[in-house]
Design an enzyme around this catalytic site. Sequence first.
Site, mmCIF file in Angstrom:
data_model
loop_
_atom_site.group_PDB
_atom_site.id
_atom_site.type_symbol
_atom_site.label_atom_id
_atom_site.label_comp_id
_atom_site.label_asym_id
_atom_site.label_seq_id
_atom_site.Cartn_x
_atom_site.Cartn_y
_atom_site.Cartn_z
ATOM 1 N N ASP A 160 0.534 9.391 -5.287
ATOM 2 C CA ASP A 160 -0.233 8.390 -6.050
ATOM 3 C C ASP A 160 -1.303 9.091 -6.892
ATOM 4 O O ASP A 160 -1.531 8.743 -8.050
ATOM 5 C CB ASP A 160 -0.885 7.401 -5.080
ATOM 6 C CG ASP A 160 0.130 6.821 -4.115
ATOM 7 O OD1 ASP A 160 1.046 6.132 -4.569
ATOM 8 O OD2 ASP A 160 0.037 7.103 -2.906
ATOM 9 N N HIS A 188 -1.271 3.516 1.109
ATOM 10 C CA HIS A 188 -0.174 3.917 0.211
ATOM 11 C C HIS A 188 0.742 2.704 0.044
ATOM 12 O O HIS A 188 1.767 2.578 0.713
ATOM 13 C CB HIS A 188 0.603 5.110 0.791
ATOM 14 C CG HIS A 188 1.877 5.364 0.041
ATOM 15 N ND1 HIS A 188 1.902 5.818 -1.256
ATOM 16 C CD2 HIS A 188 3.167 5.185 0.382
ATOM 17 C CE1 HIS A 188 3.153 5.913 -1.662
ATOM 18 N NE2 HIS A 188 3.948 5.527 -0.692
HETATM 19 P P1 NAX Z 1 16.442 8.897 2.854
HETATM 20 O O1 NAX Z 1 16.961 7.593 3.426
HETATM 21 O O2 NAX Z 1 17.209 9.612 1.822
HETATM 22 O O3 NAX Z 1 16.245 9.923 4.075
HETATM 23 C C1 NAX Z 1 15.655 9.568 5.277
HETATM 24 C C2 NAX Z 1 16.286 10.448 6.347
HETATM 25 O O4 NAX Z 1 15.570 10.223 7.549
HETATM 26 C C3 NAX Z 1 17.755 10.114 6.625
HETATM 27 O O5 NAX Z 1 18.537 11.285 6.528
HETATM 28 C C4 NAX Z 1 17.730 9.568 8.051
HETATM 29 O O6 NAX Z 1 18.901 9.906 8.779
HETATM 30 C C5 NAX Z 1 16.502 10.259 8.606
HETATM 31 N N1 NAX Z 1 15.917 9.610 9.780
HETATM 32 C C6 NAX Z 1 15.837 8.291 10.063
HETATM 33 N N2 NAX Z 1 15.265 8.118 11.267
HETATM 34 C C7 NAX Z 1 14.963 9.345 11.750
HETATM 35 C C8 NAX Z 1 14.380 9.812 12.945
HETATM 36 N N3 NAX Z 1 14.015 8.955 13.923
HETATM 37 N N4 NAX Z 1 14.241 11.142 13.124
HETATM 38 C C9 NAX Z 1 14.640 12.001 12.177
HETATM 39 N N5 NAX Z 1 15.221 11.623 11.016
HETATM 40 C C10 NAX Z 1 15.378 10.310 10.797
HETATM 41 O O7 NAX Z 1 14.944 8.574 2.390
HETATM 42 P P2 NAX Z 1 14.001 9.458 1.429
HETATM 43 O O8 NAX Z 1 14.224 9.070 0.027
HETATM 44 O O9 NAX Z 1 14.125 10.884 1.814
HETATM 45 O O10 NAX Z 1 12.562 8.871 1.837
HETATM 46 C C11 NAX Z 1 12.003 9.130 3.107
HETATM 47 C C12 NAX Z 1 10.755 8.299 3.322
HETATM 48 O O11 NAX Z 1 9.740 8.642 2.388
HETATM 49 C C13 NAX Z 1 10.951 6.790 3.175
HETATM 50 O O12 NAX Z 1 10.298 6.128 4.252
HETATM 51 C C14 NAX Z 1 10.242 6.475 1.867
HETATM 52 O O13 NAX Z 1 9.790 5.141 1.820
HETATM 53 C C15 NAX Z 1 9.106 7.451 1.937
HETATM 54 N N6 NAX Z 1 8.385 7.743 0.686
HETATM 55 C C16 NAX Z 1 7.054 7.967 0.772
HETATM 56 C C17 NAX Z 1 6.289 8.324 -0.325
HETATM 57 C C18 NAX Z 1 4.828 8.589 -0.197
HETATM 58 O O14 NAX Z 1 4.206 8.871 -1.231
HETATM 59 N N7 NAX Z 1 4.207 8.510 0.974
HETATM 60 C C19 NAX Z 1 6.910 8.408 -1.671
HETATM 61 C C20 NAX Z 1 8.394 8.584 -1.635
HETATM 62 C C21 NAX Z 1 9.100 7.792 -0.579
HETATM 63 O O15 NAX Z 1 9.239 6.465 -1.012
#
Ligand code: NAX
Length: 336
Positions: A160, A188
């Site tokens: 952000d 956030h």
């Molecule tokens: P993806 O769905 O591509 O990847 C998430 C991965 O996490 C998957 O491979 C899944 O198998 C794995 N996973 C799920 N549960 C798990 C657990 N208990 N232990 C280990 N791995 C696990 O999502 P992606 O685009 O990589 O985004 C990841 C997260 O970042 C999301 O929650 C998203 O909302 C968040 N974000 C946060 C941002 C921030 O600024 N704080 C910005 C970007 C993003 O939106």
Amino acid sequence: MAAPTTVTITGAGGQIGYALLFRIAAGDMLGPGRPVRLRLLEIPQGMRAAEGAALELQDCAFPMLHGVELSDDPRVAFDGCGIALLVGARPRGPGMERADLLAANAGIFGPQGAAIGAVAADDVRAVVVGNPANTNALIAAASAAPDVPADRFTALTRLDHNRAVGQLAQALDARPDDVRGVAIWGNHSATQFPDVAHATVGGVPVIDALAERLGGHEAAVAWLDDVFIPRVAKRGAEIIEVRGSSSVASAANAAIEHVRDEQLGTGGATTSAAVVSRGEYGVPEGLVCSYPVTSDGDGYRVVEGLTLDRRAHARFAASVDELVGERDAVRALGVL
Ligand code: NAX
């Protein structure tokens, strides 16, 4: 050469994981002289993708990469971990209420926090990227207590912050590194408050530079209210609409910069991070709230003594209210 730092990345098989791994292994996060050992934590469904990324890491032959290990067990993945990037989270599914989302993520960040408390290195620091990031960090910190001090847990609002800097640089035709003193306050989420009251561009107050460009102070304030603040707060949705997929490379970049500055220092500059509140600016103690921060290389400290005018205070208070609501919803689930 320094001993390798164990860096654990959860959700390593996902999109942000894929964008993070190679830059961390290349030395972008801790600098060229600091070798890393990567631990990739995934759930069984994500394991093949993480395995594929591990094969590609091998094919890069990074000199600073001293090993890659994969696990679906937090106690294994966090063993001896010095830096944890908690990326994997449960996304909001169709028809999912906020309470369901918080509960599903408490089921991830509670056990991960407990594992960090039990087996991570004494000086571990963890940043939560997975949403709802602030409250997930609160849950992880509570679950790691008393073995790990709560202030070792932070949540990512650097994306952000960078978005705000990028918007100002573009509007003022300036270089991003000439823009200083931007702050992200609160959660956030779309309630966040991107604040330029103390920001400068090339040493000139941003508000004056905007007034000069837009034809007066009133026009500058209108641009901040009507264009800048909503655009930064809703940039994630804009990226999804244009790209057809959520922010990935920019999120990974922000996470790397967050850890780098926390570990190596900001050199006196201000950035933004969500940290455990000690009551600064009237925020209830213990909430994980975004503030303007600095670091000397030993963790983030809130920049104190800034003035917030009545309108700024109202925006910040609305975002803090949302954080209180999330905390109370999690408490109602019996998690905290
Ligand atoms: P993806 O769905 O591509 O990847 C998430 C991965 O996490 C998957 O491979 C899944 O198998 C794995 N996973 C799920 N549960 C798990 C657990 N208990 N232990 C280990 N791995 C696990 O999502 P992606 O685009 O990589 O985004 C990841 C997260 O970042 C999301 O929650 C998203 O909302 C968040 N974000 C946060 C941002 C921030 O600024 N704080 C910005 C970007 C993003 O939106």
